[in-house]
Scaffold this motif. Structure first.
Motif, PDB file in Angstrom:
ATOM      1  N   GLU A  50     -21.152 -21.461   5.672  1.00 57.14           N
ATOM      2  CA  GLU A  50     -21.991 -22.207   4.769  1.00 57.14           C
ATOM      3  C   GLU A  50     -21.073 -22.603   3.802  1.00 57.14           C
ATOM      4  N   SER A  51     -20.482 -21.570   3.104  1.00 60.45           N
ATOM      5  CA  SER A  51     -19.577 -21.939   1.821  1.00 60.45           C
ATOM      6  C   SER A  51     -18.647 -23.115   2.346  1.00 60.45           C
ATOM      7  N   SER A  52     -17.855 -23.318   3.496  1.00 57.59           N
ATOM      8  CA  SER A  52     -17.110 -24.299   3.856  1.00 57.59           C
ATOM      9  C   SER A  52     -17.848 -25.632   3.942  1.00 57.59           C
ATOM     10  N   VAL A  53     -19.324 -25.666   4.523  1.00 60.30           N
ATOM     11  CA  VAL A  53     -19.820 -26.944   4.396  1.00 60.30           C
ATOM     12  C   VAL A  53     -20.291 -27.289   3.077  1.00 60.30           C
ATOM     13  N   LYS A  54     -20.462 -26.316   2.230  1.00 61.41           N
ATOM     14  CA  LYS A  54     -20.953 -26.781   0.818  1.00 61.41           C
ATOM     15  C   LYS A  54     -19.648 -27.468   0.063  1.00 61.41           C
ATOM     16  N   ARG A  55     -18.500 -26.718   0.290  1.00 57.50           N
ATOM     17  CA  ARG A  55     -17.288 -27.343  -0.433  1.00 57.50           C
ATOM     18  C   ARG A  55     -17.234 -28.389   0.155  1.00 57.50           C
ATOM     19  N   ARG A  56     -16.919 -28.759   1.319  1.00 60.65           N
ATOM     20  CA  ARG A  56     -16.618 -30.040   2.117  1.00 60.65           C
ATOM     21  C   ARG A  56     -17.770 -31.232   1.606  1.00 60.65           C
ATOM     22  N   ILE A  62     -20.771 -33.388   8.470  1.00 58.07           N
ATOM     23  CA  ILE A  62     -21.757 -32.728   7.439  1.00 58.07           C
ATOM     24  C   ILE A  62     -22.457 -33.876   6.573  1.00 58.07           C
ATOM     25  N   VAL A  63     -21.852 -34.927   6.152  1.00 55.06           N
ATOM     26  CA  VAL A  63     -22.768 -35.777   5.518  1.00 55.06           C
ATOM     27  C   VAL A  63     -23.695 -36.550   6.263  1.00 55.06           C
ATOM     28  N   ILE A  64     -23.412 -36.711   7.590  1.00 48.60           N
ATOM     29  CA  ILE A  64     -24.500 -37.321   8.341  1.00 48.60           C
ATOM     30  C   ILE A  64     -25.742 -36.322   8.754  1.00 48.60           C
ATOM     31  N   ARG A  96     -18.869 -35.950  -1.719  1.00 46.94           N
ATOM     32  CA  ARG A  96     -19.645 -36.762  -2.534  1.00 46.94           C
ATOM     33  C   ARG A  96     -19.018 -37.115  -3.672  1.00 46.94           C
ATOM     34  N   GLU A  97     -18.136 -36.239  -4.183  1.00 42.43           N
ATOM     35  CA  GLU A  97     -17.242 -36.717  -5.284  1.00 42.43           C
ATOM     36  C   GLU A  97     -16.218 -37.888  -5.273  1.00 42.43           C
ATOM     37  N   LYS A  98     -15.775 -37.824  -3.868  1.00 42.68           N
ATOM     38  CA  LYS A  98     -14.923 -38.777  -3.409  1.00 42.68           C
ATOM     39  C   LYS A  98     -15.482 -39.912  -3.134  1.00 42.68           C
ATOM     40  N   PHE A  99     -16.992 -40.005  -2.979  1.00 37.23           N
ATOM     41  CA  PHE A  99     -17.587 -41.099  -2.970  1.00 37.23           C
ATOM     42  C   PHE A  99     -17.726 -41.810  -4.061  1.00 37.23           C
ATOM     43  N   LYS A 100     -18.041 -41.261  -5.032  1.00 34.30           N
ATOM     44  CA  LYS A 100     -18.231 -41.683  -6.344  1.00 34.30           C
ATOM     45  C   LYS A 100     -17.159 -42.191  -6.717  1.00 34.30           C
ATOM     46  N   GLU A 101     -15.913 -41.828  -6.707  1.00 35.25           N
ATOM     47  CA  GLU A 101     -14.548 -42.315  -6.945  1.00 35.25           C
ATOM     48  C   GLU A 101     -14.391 -43.658  -6.337  1.00 35.25           C
ATOM     49  N   ASN A 109     -14.709 -43.460   7.197  1.00 33.32           N
ATOM     50  CA  ASN A 109     -13.158 -43.343   7.102  1.00 33.32           C
ATOM     51  C   ASN A 109     -13.109 -41.690   6.811  1.00 33.32           C
ATOM     52  N   LEU A 110     -14.278 -40.948   6.709  1.00 36.44           N
ATOM     53  CA  LEU A 110     -14.031 -39.390   6.517  1.00 36.44           C
ATOM     54  C   LEU A 110     -13.544 -38.777   7.751  1.00 36.44           C
TER      55      LEU A 110
END
Length: 185
Positions: free
Chosen positions: A158-164, A135-137, A169-174, A127-128
């Motif tokens: 690289e900063s965009s990759v880290k931010r995303r 990025i996650v995969i 990851r935070e959305k996954f925790k939620e 659903n991302l």
């Protein structure tokens, strides 16, 4: 009088709820015990059910001087022996191999829990948005790529990759905590 003896006496006096307490207390450990002998999840579940049926029907035979849990596991062991005799599944083993008898396989509850968790993770990832999914995969691929590698592959900074990545990851925790709350309701 210990808790198990009180529960047994209550069941013998007609309180079915006390038997449910006994089942809830011992069911998982009995199933693990049986699974480690039989090595088949469905059969272990069936035999576990037979153990508690026998337990209920023979509860009047329990002798209070013995530990109740030992009596349950004795019934479970006997049910396993009966099963192996009935289906002629007798396994011969060298006495020296006894140290290695502990199961290296997952028990039934770990297998189910793993499957449920895997499904939650897959649903979330699917659903991302496309860049976040990639990025996650890539981050969790067998190669365990760095953020720099992922940025190069996806042709973004690289900063965009880290931010995303950290946002996903935070959305996954939620997502997980909201699923757990729904399960409790």
């Amino acid at each position: 009088m210990d808790e198990d003896s009180k529960l047994v006496q209550e069941v013998l006096n007609g309180n079915i709820d006390s038997f449910n307490i006994i089942v809830n207390k011992y069911e998982l450990s009995v199933m693990k015990f049986i699974y480690n002998i039989i090595r088949n999840k469905e059969t272990a579940e069936d035999i576990t059910q037979e153990v508690f049926i026998t337990l209920y029907n023979k509860l009047y035979m329990y002798k209070k001087q013995y530990k109740f849990s030992n009596w349950i596991f004795q019934i479970a062991k006997n049910k396993c022996i009966d099963y192996m005799r009935k289906y002629k599944r007798v396994y011969e083993s060298n006495i020296e191999e006894i140290r290695n008898l502990a199961s290296k396989e997952e028990g039934p509850e770990q297998s189910i829990e793993f499957k449920e968790t895997k499904e939650k993770v897959e649903t979330y990832i699917n659903n991302l948005e496309e860049p976040d999914k990639q990025i996650v995969i890539l981050r969790y691929s067998k190669e365990t790529l760095t953020f720099s590698d992922i940025a190069e592959i996806l042709n973004i900074s690289e900063s965009s990759v880290k931010r995303r990545y950290y946002k996903a990851r935070e959305k996954f925790k939620e997502y997980i905590s909201s699923n757990e709350k729904r399960c409790r309701i």
